[in-house]
Motif scaffolding. Structure first.
Motif, PDB file in Angstrom:
ATOM      1  N   UNK A  89       1.240  -0.932  -0.151  1.00 55.61           N
ATOM      2  CA  UNK A  89       0.146   0.358   0.111  1.00 55.61           C
ATOM      3  C   UNK A  89       1.021   1.118   0.201  1.00 55.61           C
ATOM      4  N   UNK A  90       1.709   1.111   0.639  1.00 56.30           N
ATOM      5  CA  UNK A  90       3.212   2.342   0.984  1.00 56.30           C
ATOM      6  C   UNK A  90       3.401   2.575  -0.569  1.00 56.30           C
ATOM      7  N   UNK A  91       3.750   2.074  -1.411  1.00 56.70           N
ATOM      8  CA  UNK A  91       4.209   2.477  -2.707  1.00 56.70           C
ATOM      9  C   UNK A  91       3.850   2.281  -3.337  1.00 56.70           C
ATOM     10  N   UNK A  92       2.020   2.353  -3.780  1.00 54.19           N
ATOM     11  CA  UNK A  92       1.424   1.628  -4.833  1.00 54.19           C
ATOM     12  C   UNK A  92       1.201   3.834  -5.526  1.00 54.19           C
ATOM     13  N   UNK A  93       1.288   4.207  -4.288  1.00 54.67           N
ATOM     14  CA  UNK A  93       1.109   5.944  -4.947  1.00 54.67           C
ATOM     15  C   UNK A  93       2.487   6.623  -6.007  1.00 54.67           C
ATOM     16  N   UNK A  94       3.263   5.598  -5.749  1.00 58.35           N
ATOM     17  CA  UNK A  94       4.912   6.373  -6.392  1.00 58.35           C
ATOM     18  C   UNK A  94       5.105   5.570  -7.239  1.00 58.35           C
ATOM     19  N   UNK A  95       5.427   4.539  -7.399  1.00 57.79           N
ATOM     20  CA  UNK A  95       6.464   3.896  -8.263  1.00 57.79           C
ATOM     21  C   UNK A  95       5.028   2.443  -9.302  1.00 57.79           C
ATOM     22  N   UNK A  96       5.811   2.781 -10.234  1.00 61.23           N
ATOM     23  CA  UNK A  96       4.989   1.968 -11.537  1.00 61.23           C
ATOM     24  C   UNK A  96       5.172   0.054 -11.297  1.00 61.23           C
ATOM     25  N   UNK A  97       6.339  -0.203 -10.401  1.00 55.79           N
ATOM     26  CA  UNK A  97       6.109  -1.735 -10.091  1.00 55.79           C
ATOM     27  C   UNK A  97       7.203  -2.107  -8.850  1.00 55.79           C
ATOM     28  N   UNK A  98       6.250  -3.142  -7.903  1.00 53.39           N
ATOM     29  CA  UNK A  98       7.253  -2.949  -6.826  1.00 53.39           C
ATOM     30  C   UNK A  98       7.063  -4.440  -6.397  1.00 53.39           C
ATOM     31  N   UNK A  99       8.896  -5.214  -6.032  1.00 52.71           N
ATOM     32  CA  UNK A  99       9.098  -6.512  -5.822  1.00 52.71           C
ATOM     33  C   UNK A  99       9.610  -6.395  -4.492  1.00 52.71           C
ATOM     34  N   UNK A 100       9.427  -7.310  -3.614  1.00 53.89           N
ATOM     35  CA  UNK A 100       9.282  -7.533  -2.066  1.00 53.89           C
ATOM     36  C   UNK A 100      11.344  -8.618  -2.174  1.00 53.89           C
ATOM     37  N   UNK A 101      11.909  -9.007  -0.704  1.00 51.94           N
ATOM     38  CA  UNK A 101      13.286  -9.610  -0.854  1.00 51.94           C
ATOM     39  C   UNK A 101      12.192 -11.201  -1.157  1.00 51.94           C
ATOM     40  N   UNK A 102      13.724 -11.656  -1.834  1.00 44.46           N
ATOM     41  CA  UNK A 102      13.446 -12.991  -2.217  1.00 44.46           C
ATOM     42  C   UNK A 102      13.493 -14.115  -1.101  1.00 44.46           C
TER      43      UNK A 102
END
Length: 224
Positions: A89-102
């Motif tokens: 949720x904290x990333x959707x307004x600023x980024x187009x694609x979001x990954x997390x840790x493996x």
């Protein structure tokens, strides 16, 4: 906003798909985060006729038709993290694609762990390309439907097509790898079929993709 989870169901993964479905339901029930609706699309390729790229591209097309704003690619042998939607949720307004840790576990076990030696949180494409591909990104990530639809997976590639897609995302959009965990990669359940590949074949193909993009960035840097 709406989010569609896209899962290709290839040969050999029929028996684990139910656990994948349940993990998505559980995550959405825990919190849908920024999304008003979460849909899980299973693209049936149990005969192996499509291949992963075409199956994912079909999913992207279906998501666009359904008006989904965001996508998440989740393989049938993997599990959605219970906190995935709330964490993004904290990333959707600023980024187009979001990954997390493996994060990974061996099939048949219930203890997951972060992959040792992997790259941490970053917004730098140079940093993504600076480490071996198995230490940077994996398929389970959130991406805006508009970006995914403008790129699509290369259907001529049977192996390494995922990493080629990531590189084009990082080249075209605002991307980040975060310290969150969005899914768990269950190891030891490779798909079978005419367009499947083993781990070494994937690594070889992904390294070719990485080397190609390293050369592109070096050339762009050298220009006056």
């Amino acid at each position: 906003m709406k989010c569609m989870i896209i899962t290709p169901l290839g040969p050999g993964h029929e028996s684990v798909a139910a656990e994948c479905r349940q993990s998505v339901r559980a995550a959405a029930a825990a919190s849908s985060g920024p999304f008003t609706d979460v849909f899980h699309l299973i693209v049936d390729d149990r005969q192996g006729a499509l291949g992963r790229s075409a199956a994912r591209n079909q999913g992207i097309a279906r998501a666009r038709e359904a008006g989904a704003d965001w996508l998440f690619f989740l393989d049938a042998d993997d599990l959605m993290s219970p906190a995935a939607f709330s964490a993004v949720q904290r990333y959707t307004s600023e980024y187009d694609a979001v990954w997390g840790m493996i994060c990974e576990m061996s099939y048949g076990h219930d203890r997951s762990q972060l992959r040792a030696g992997q790259l941490g949180s970053t917004e730098s494409f140079h940093e993504i390309l600076s480490v071996p591909p198995f230490l940077s990104l994996q398929i389970g990530h959130f991406v805006k439907t508009a970006l995914a639809g403008s790129i699509l997976f290369n259907e001529d590639m049977d192996c390494g097509e995922d990493f080629e897609f990531y590189c084009r995302e990082w080249s075209a959009g605002r991307c980040i790898k975060t310290s969150d965990v969005f899914f768990v990669n269950r190891r030891g359940l490779h798909s079978t079929g005419p367009r499947s590949a083993d781990g070494q074949q994937w690594l070889n193909a992904a390294e070719r993709v990485v080397n190609n993009y390293r050369q592109k960035l070096a050339t762009a840097t050298d220009r006056p």
